[in-house]
Design an enzyme around this catalytic site. Sequence first.
Site, PDB file in Angstrom:
ATOM      1  CE  LYS A  79      -3.847   2.112   2.578  1.00  0.00           C
ATOM      2  NZ  LYS A  79      -4.773   1.966   3.715  1.00  0.00           N
ATOM      3  CB  SER A 154      -7.942   4.011   2.761  1.00  0.00           C
ATOM      4  OG  SER A 154      -7.143   3.350   3.739  1.00  0.00           O
ATOM      5  CB  SER A 178      -8.611   1.136   5.609  1.00  0.00           C
ATOM      6  OG  SER A 178      -9.319   2.344   5.636  1.00  0.00           O
TER       7      SER A 178
END
Length: 492
Positions: A79, A154, A178
């Site tokens: 990420k 996210s 997330s």
Amino acid sequence: MTDLHRLSIRELSEGLKQAQFSSRELTEHYLKRIAQIDPKVKSYVTVTAEQALVEADAADAALKAGHAHALAGIPLAHKDIFCTQGIKTTAGSKMLDNFISPYDATVVAKAKAAGLVTLGKVNMDEFAMGSTSESSYFGATGNPWALDHVPGGSSGGSAAAVAADLAPIATGTDTGGSIRQPASFCGLTGLKPTYGRVSRFGMIAYASSLDQGGPMARSAEDCAYLMNVIAGHDTKDSTSVNKDVDDYVANLNGTTVKGLRIGIPKQYFNVAGLDADVKARVEESLKKLEEMGAILVEIDLNMTEAYVPTYYLIAPAEASSNLSRFDGVRYGYRCENPVDLMDLYKRSRSEGFGAEVQRRILIGTYALSAGYYDAYYVKAQKVRRLIQQDFLKAFENVDVIAAPSAPTTAYKIGANLSPTEMYLGDIYTLAVNLAGLPAINAPVGFDKDSLPVGLQLIGNYWSESQLLSIVHQYQQNTDWHTKRAAIAEENA
């Protein structure tokens, strides 16, 4: 060699050790898939092809010498919130579009030390603020199951990359859901560990008392392999807990489902926005666990209505504090031709941050301001303790708590949910972060539009092994985690 992306982490590890294929071949296979398929999905922000092949060759040398880690040579995606030395780290924001980190986050360093190969950095909501990955400066990522739908957020890029077989595993972060919500939207397994289990050093902060890194993969077994690498104490992170780490892979069959008491909060299944298909799939998965020997126990979680308002005071307050460092002075985006220092601050921040980040900074700054600090922030912290106590009381009678991971399946890109609608979509995940508990999402079927549905299991502190074990055994008796989106079936 055309179906390497269909192998599990265990199968990849065994194949590399037995020299059925090399890490270079495996890495080239994934890089080819990314080049051909990711333009449709848009999960990667940065692809590190040259570095990946260097790392793959190093892993091959270690494998040949016979002193390689179990995951040596296996590719993964990070990420884009984890700092990576020499590679752009953007947190999905214009503010950091030109930031190349001078060091590695601990999670990245541990992955490198284990010989994992970094394919690149994947998309996310700006500074991890959002539930759709649409707030990214780099544009929306598509859900591999339906490219005109969001992958969640996210950690949407992480979820989309794994679901499209553009990486076998990925790192994610979870501040209010997330990891679990995008895993639910994309039909994956995703684990949010206990707060303090995985180091936050080098993970760009959103809300420091809530953020936690974790693995995203197809199965609980795959997640367990990555947890064995990234979990553990870190002296560079003052919130990291010095506690022995389990062997998550060895413990996959360590929890017997027979006699396991699963708490079913009645408040969770009466939420106004809970989709009928989601509810039905979750109830079917609980029935399956019951058939496997689990005992379903109805429980009360009386603080449910306080989750959203409490979270959306504490998280923005911490975001306001954390993001004050992005001022156009030291690093990151700087506006052009400022007339004075105040103009530099104002324009750098208003031009560098997107609408959702600005909204949360403003809410947080208001909650921390003189005259409102006690009324809002301090009160929210007191309610947070009550939420934690509510869970601890429930755990006196049950082993784990079950819930949907999200009230709906994936939204359409451009659905333009109001901030309130988006925040209410986090109802099932926020409390876990407020209380610092571990929780896992497991895929349990599809809605009428063939979009994935997820079951969330919430555990007591430090029960990651138990959660992975329960889901692993569920996955031995079901095949939802093996289902693939059409785009993942494409050969590059």
